[in-house]
Enzyme design. Structure first.
Site, mmCIF file in Angstrom:
data_model
loop_
_atom_site.group_PDB
_atom_site.id
_atom_site.type_symbol
_atom_site.label_atom_id
_atom_site.label_comp_id
_atom_site.label_asym_id
_atom_site.label_seq_id
_atom_site.Cartn_x
_atom_site.Cartn_y
_atom_site.Cartn_z
ATOM 1 N N HIS A 74 10.412 -6.276 5.918
ATOM 2 C CA HIS A 74 9.662 -6.031 4.695
ATOM 3 C C HIS A 74 9.297 -7.350 4.035
ATOM 4 C CE1 HIS A 74 13.882 -6.182 3.426
ATOM 5 N NE2 HIS A 74 13.518 -6.311 2.163
ATOM 6 N N HIS A 76 9.837 -8.826 1.107
ATOM 7 C CA HIS A 76 10.650 -9.587 0.149
ATOM 8 C C HIS A 76 10.962 -10.983 0.702
ATOM 9 C CE1 HIS A 76 12.239 -5.724 -2.030
ATOM 10 N NE2 HIS A 76 11.003 -6.041 -2.364
ATOM 11 N N ASP A 78 13.454 -12.938 0.728
ATOM 12 C CA ASP A 78 14.696 -13.246 1.437
ATOM 13 C C ASP A 78 14.702 -12.697 2.859
ATOM 14 O OD1 ASP A 78 14.856 -10.669 0.196
ATOM 15 O OD2 ASP A 78 17.025 -10.640 0.466
ATOM 16 N N HIS A 79 13.608 -12.074 3.268
ATOM 17 C CA HIS A 79 13.432 -11.639 4.651
ATOM 18 C C HIS A 79 12.213 -12.298 5.289
ATOM 19 C CE1 HIS A 79 16.450 -8.324 4.483
ATOM 20 N NE2 HIS A 79 16.220 -8.507 3.191
ATOM 21 N N HIS A 130 12.539 1.482 0.068
ATOM 22 C CA HIS A 130 12.913 0.185 -0.509
ATOM 23 C C HIS A 130 11.638 -0.591 -0.833
ATOM 24 C CE1 HIS A 130 15.459 -3.255 -1.318
ATOM 25 N NE2 HIS A 130 14.732 -3.991 -0.487
ATOM 26 N N ASP A 153 16.497 -3.503 4.881
ATOM 27 C CA ASP A 153 17.133 -3.061 3.640
ATOM 28 C C ASP A 153 16.926 -1.564 3.412
ATOM 29 O OD1 ASP A 153 17.828 -5.658 3.321
ATOM 30 O OD2 ASP A 153 16.743 -5.994 1.455
ATOM 31 N N HIS A 191 21.826 -7.107 5.120
ATOM 32 C CA HIS A 191 22.761 -7.812 4.241
ATOM 33 C C HIS A 191 24.197 -7.414 4.548
ATOM 34 C CE1 HIS A 191 19.759 -9.339 1.265
ATOM 35 N NE2 HIS A 191 19.075 -8.275 1.659
#
Length: 298
Positions: A74, A76, A78-79, A130, A153, A191
């Site tokens: 996705h 975001h 942090d990915h 998400h 996520d 995570h």
């Protein structure tokens, strides 16, 4: 092997003679994954937010695999935040994503689209909620054996992602899809949240001794900086209250209670001493810390 900036040790899971997954820690509690076809000597990476670390690992490999592609769950940061750097490190690499908001993607994929990593097969599985464009990746060997699900996520060990851009009905559908996969399917999530998830699950079902045992196992893993991933579909059907929720309404209420439970528990159950003691980092961790504490990403 312990990485200087990592919250966990590097863990390698053999799926078959020629199919392995390297679990690579990133940021405060993220995981990146290197998928390797040892026969064809080709590799792909899932969510390479710290691409320099991926390169270091591949450069140290005796097998000398060629990184051919990246699969992003996705958009975001942090990915997907390492994609642009990955393209500079590996010119010509394909970066697949299901959302056109994803940084640096080269090709968009659709639900049920099939791709290859050497002889390994990748089935793209839309898993919205998400984020609206969230994509999971179901990977199998050349003959459909040793399946793995990279769930980002969407589905966590004993948990699920927050409903940022979707509904409980969508997450319920994601969970129902999970239960149709072969029970030995290994699940690799985005995570390391297993301890906190299991604490919540046990609070919901305090008489469940199996959950209590699972929680103690997870705590022991994290004390030793060992990843709790992967789980299996069979294990999630036993230990994940979001998978066993009987309908979307129950799942929605469960997620709301999980949100409140988490708001009182700001420790992400990662080995923070490792990250806080690091003097340098390939990415800016100031954003990572704020995202981790606020729950922005998961």
């Amino acid at each position: 092997m312990m990485y200087k900036h990592g919250h966990s040790v590097l863990k390698i899971v053999d799926h078959s003679k020629y199919f392995e997954v390297k679990i690579v820690p990133a940021l405060l509690d993220n995981y990146m994954y290197i998928i390797v076809d040892k026969y064809k000597k080709e590799a792909a990476v899932i969510d390479p937010v710290e691409p320099e670390r991926i390169k270091d690992i591949l450069d140290d490999e005796e097998l000398q695999c060629t990184l051919k592609s990246a699969f992003i769950t996705h958009h975001h940061w942090d990915h997907a935040g390492g994609n642009t750097k990955l393209l500079t490190l590996y010119p010509g690499i394909e970066i697949y994503a299901g959302d056109d908001r994803t940084e640096g993607y080269t090709k968009l994929v659709k639900n049920n689209q099939v791709l290859k990593i050497g002889n390994l097969t990748v089935c793209c599985m839309s898993s919205p909620c998400h984020t609206s464009g969230h994509m999971s990746y179901y990977v199998t060997g050349n003959h459909g054996e040793s399946p793995a699900l990279f769930s980002g996520d969407s589905i966590f060990l004993s948990g699920c992602g927050k409903f940022f851009e979707g509904s409980a009905a969508q997450m319920f559908d994601n969970m129902q899809t999970l239960t149709t996969l072969p029970k030995p399917t290994r699940i690799y999530c985005g995570h390391e949240l297993t301890v906190m998830n299991l604490k919540f699950a046990y609070k919901e079902d305090p008489g469940n001794l199996d959950l209590a045992d699972r929680l103690e196992w997870a705590k022991k893993c994290r004390t030793n900086a060992v990843p709790t991933v992967p789980s299996t579909v069979e294990e999630e059907m036993r230990f994940n209250p979001f998978v066993t929720a009987i309908n979307a309404t129950v799942l929605d209420e469960l997620r709301q209670r999980r949100n409140r439970f988490r708001s009182h528990k700001k420790n992400r159950d990662s080995i923070t001493s490792l990250t806080s003691s690091a003097s340098t980092s390939p990415v800016d961790r100031s954003g990572a810390a704020s995202a981790a504490s606020s729950g922005i990403s998961c």
